[in-house]
Design a protein around this motif. Structure first.
Motif, PDB file in Angstrom:
ATOM      1  N   GLY A  82       0.775  -1.229   0.000  1.00  0.00           N
ATOM      2  CA  GLY A  82       0.000   0.000   0.000  1.00  0.00           C
ATOM      3  C   GLY A  82       0.811   1.286   0.000  1.00  0.00           C
ATOM      4  O   GLY A  82       0.256   2.368   0.122  1.00  0.00           O
ATOM      5  N   GLU A  83       2.125   1.189  -0.121  1.00  0.00           N
ATOM      6  CA  GLU A  83       2.976   2.370  -0.134  1.00  0.00           C
ATOM      7  C   GLU A  83       3.141   2.880  -1.571  1.00  0.00           C
ATOM      8  O   GLU A  83       3.023   2.120  -2.517  1.00  0.00           O
ATOM      9  N   PRO A  84       3.462   4.181  -1.733  1.00  0.00           N
ATOM     10  CA  PRO A  84       3.672   4.722  -3.081  1.00  0.00           C
ATOM     11  C   PRO A  84       4.799   3.987  -3.815  1.00  0.00           C
ATOM     12  O   PRO A  84       5.741   3.493  -3.195  1.00  0.00           O
ATOM     13  N   PHE A  85       4.689   3.963  -5.122  1.00  0.00           N
ATOM     14  CA  PHE A  85       5.679   3.288  -5.961  1.00  0.00           C
ATOM     15  C   PHE A  85       5.893   4.099  -7.226  1.00  0.00           C
ATOM     16  O   PHE A  85       5.178   5.068  -7.476  1.00  0.00           O
ATOM     17  N   SER A  86       6.872   3.706  -8.015  1.00  0.00           N
ATOM     18  CA  SER A  86       7.160   4.339  -9.301  1.00  0.00           C
ATOM     19  C   SER A  86       7.015   3.301 -10.407  1.00  0.00           C
ATOM     20  O   SER A  86       7.169   2.105 -10.164  1.00  0.00           O
ATOM     21  N   CYS A  87       6.741   3.778 -11.604  1.00  0.00           N
ATOM     22  CA  CYS A  87       6.652   2.904 -12.766  1.00  0.00           C
ATOM     23  C   CYS A  87       7.658   3.393 -13.806  1.00  0.00           C
ATOM     24  O   CYS A  87       7.752   4.592 -14.067  1.00  0.00           O
ATOM     25  N   ILE A  88       8.403   2.460 -14.374  1.00  0.00           N
ATOM     26  CA  ILE A  88       9.375   2.760 -15.424  1.00  0.00           C
ATOM     27  C   ILE A  88       8.954   1.998 -16.672  1.00  0.00           C
ATOM     28  O   ILE A  88       8.776   0.785 -16.630  1.00  0.00           O
ATOM     29  N   ASN A  89       8.795   2.726 -17.786  1.00  0.00           N
ATOM     30  CA  ASN A  89       8.444   2.112 -19.068  1.00  0.00           C
ATOM     31  C   ASN A  89       9.622   2.225 -20.024  1.00  0.00           C
ATOM     32  O   ASN A  89      10.229   3.286 -20.130  1.00  0.00           O
ATOM     33  N   ILE A  90       9.883   1.143 -20.716  1.00  0.00           N
ATOM     34  CA  ILE A  90      10.958   1.123 -21.704  1.00  0.00           C
ATOM     35  C   ILE A  90      10.406   0.536 -22.993  1.00  0.00           C
ATOM     36  O   ILE A  90       9.735  -0.486 -22.980  1.00  0.00           O
ATOM     37  N   ARG A  91      10.705   1.198 -24.090  1.00  0.00           N
ATOM     38  CA  ARG A  91      10.369   0.651 -25.407  1.00  0.00           C
ATOM     39  C   ARG A  91      11.635   0.659 -26.232  1.00  0.00           C
ATOM     40  O   ARG A  91      12.309   1.676 -26.362  1.00  0.00           O
ATOM     41  N   LEU A  92      11.945  -0.488 -26.787  1.00  0.00           N
ATOM     42  CA  LEU A  92      13.097  -0.651 -27.668  1.00  0.00           C
ATOM     43  C   LEU A  92      12.594  -1.189 -28.996  1.00  0.00           C
ATOM     44  O   LEU A  92      11.689  -2.018 -29.023  1.00  0.00           O
ATOM     45  N   ASN A  93      13.183  -0.743 -30.094  1.00  0.00           N
ATOM     46  CA  ASN A  93      12.813  -1.370 -31.357  1.00  0.00           C
ATOM     47  C   ASN A  93      13.627  -2.660 -31.520  1.00  0.00           C
ATOM     48  O   ASN A  93      14.417  -3.011 -30.649  1.00  0.00           O
ATOM     49  N   LYS A  94      13.424  -3.360 -32.614  1.00  0.00           N
ATOM     50  CA  LYS A  94      14.129  -4.639 -32.829  1.00  0.00           C
ATOM     51  C   LYS A  94      15.635  -4.489 -32.794  1.00  0.00           C
ATOM     52  O   LYS A  94      16.350  -5.414 -32.462  1.00  0.00           O
ATOM     53  N   SER A  95      16.128  -3.290 -33.127  1.00  0.00           N
ATOM     54  CA  SER A  95      17.567  -3.036 -33.141  1.00  0.00           C
ATOM     55  C   SER A  95      18.104  -2.600 -31.778  1.00  0.00           C
ATOM     56  O   SER A  95      19.291  -2.368 -31.634  1.00  0.00           O
ATOM     57  N   GLY A  96      17.213  -2.462 -30.803  1.00  0.00           N
ATOM     58  CA  GLY A  96      17.642  -2.060 -29.472  1.00  0.00           C
ATOM     59  C   GLY A  96      17.723  -0.560 -29.262  1.00  0.00           C
ATOM     60  O   GLY A  96      18.259  -0.108 -28.260  1.00  0.00           O
ATOM     61  N   GLU A  97      17.158   0.233 -30.194  1.00  0.00           N
ATOM     62  CA  GLU A  97      17.159   1.685 -30.041  1.00  0.00           C
ATOM     63  C   GLU A  97      15.979   2.113 -29.166  1.00  0.00           C
ATOM     64  O   GLU A  97      14.903   1.528 -29.240  1.00  0.00           O
ATOM     65  N   LEU A  98      16.206   3.145 -28.347  1.00  0.00           N
ATOM     66  CA  LEU A  98      15.153   3.663 -27.487  1.00  0.00           C
ATOM     67  C   LEU A  98      14.055   4.322 -28.307  1.00  0.00           C
ATOM     68  O   LEU A  98      14.333   5.044 -29.266  1.00  0.00           O
ATOM     69  N   LYS A  99      12.820   4.083 -27.909  1.00  0.00           N
ATOM     70  CA  LYS A  99      11.651   4.700 -28.534  1.00  0.00           C
ATOM     71  C   LYS A  99      10.757   5.258 -27.430  1.00  0.00           C
ATOM     72  O   LYS A  99      10.920   4.953 -26.260  1.00  0.00           O
ATOM     73  N   ILE A 100       9.760   6.051 -27.816  1.00  0.00           N
ATOM     74  CA  ILE A 100       8.869   6.678 -26.849  1.00  0.00           C
ATOM     75  C   ILE A 100       7.969   5.631 -26.201  1.00  0.00           C
ATOM     76  O   ILE A 100       7.339   4.826 -26.891  1.00  0.00           O
ATOM     77  N   SER A 101       7.895   5.665 -24.869  1.00  0.00           N
ATOM     78  CA  SER A 101       7.081   4.690 -24.135  1.00  0.00           C
ATOM     79  C   SER A 101       6.260   5.345 -23.037  1.00  0.00           C
ATOM     80  O   SER A 101       6.066   4.772 -21.975  1.00  0.00           O
ATOM     81  N   ALA A 102       5.785   6.563 -23.274  1.00  0.00           N
ATOM     82  CA  ALA A 102       4.938   7.235 -22.287  1.00  0.00           C
ATOM     83  C   ALA A 102       3.687   6.391 -22.036  1.00  0.00           C
ATOM     84  O   ALA A 102       3.165   5.757 -22.959  1.00  0.00           O
ATOM     85  N   PRO A 103       3.211   6.356 -20.805  1.00  0.00           N
ATOM     86  CA  PRO A 103       2.008   5.563 -20.531  1.00  0.00           C
ATOM     87  C   PRO A 103       0.785   6.160 -21.220  1.00  0.00           C
ATOM     88  O   PRO A 103       0.684   7.385 -21.362  1.00  0.00           O
ATOM     89  N   CYS A 104      -0.112   5.302 -21.647  1.00  0.00           N
ATOM     90  CA  CYS A 104      -1.361   5.781 -22.239  1.00  0.00           C
ATOM     91  C   CYS A 104      -2.229   6.377 -21.131  1.00  0.00           C
ATOM     92  O   CYS A 104      -1.955   6.198 -19.944  1.00  0.00           O
ATOM     93  N   ASN A 105      -3.285   7.061 -21.519  1.00  0.00           N
ATOM     94  CA  ASN A 105      -4.167   7.694 -20.534  1.00  0.00           C
ATOM     95  C   ASN A 105      -4.778   6.678 -19.572  1.00  0.00           C
ATOM     96  O   ASN A 105      -4.926   6.956 -18.389  1.00  0.00           O
TER      97      ASN A 105
END
Length: 130
Positions: A82-105
């Motif tokens: 029940g304590e506060p937590f953080s969420c980390i989102n990662i999106r990588l393409n097939k080549s391992g490059e970083l892409k946008i991974s903002a959470p949806c609404n």
């Protein structure tokens, strides 16, 4: 968020990229972090979520997918006390490059209501925070 946690989540996402169930589409990985410890992580899934999660309200009429943030929270909920937590989102393409991974609404609203205090996500230029 400690940089060491962000580096560790990226390492885990990279090391599991080839096994990601959505490798041909949008490979997202999400992590739940509390007290600077990774409590749980999961990926975007191919099965449909329940209608009441809100993903079915898509304008493109595509079949919704169970998002990584919610799948990760479901795995971690018994560990959070029940304590506060953080969420980390990662999106990588097939080549391992970083892409946008903002959470949806939907994911943002659900996780904020459940106690998520901050979201970190990848962009093409590095990390962003909500």
């Amino acid at each position: 968020m400690k940089k060491q946690i962000l580096r560790e989540t990226l390492r885990i996402a990279y090391s599991n990229l080839s096994k990601h169930p959505q490798l041909q589409c949008y490979p997202h990985s999400s992590f739940i972090v509390q007290h600077n410890q990774i409590k749980e992580w999961d990926t975007k899934h191919t099965y449909e979520p329940p209608v009441h999660y809100g993903y079915h309200k898509r304008i493109d009429n595509g079949r919704p997918k169970f998002h990584a943030e919610i799948a990760t929270y479901i795995k971690a909920r018994g560990l959070l006390n029940g304590e506060p937590f953080s969420c980390i989102n990662i999106r990588l393409n097939k080549s391992g490059e970083l892409k946008i991974s903002a959470p949806c609404n939907c994911c943002y609203a659900i996780l904020t209501a459940l106690g998520c205090g901050e979201f970190w996500y990848t962009s093409m230029n590095g990390w962003k925070r909500i």
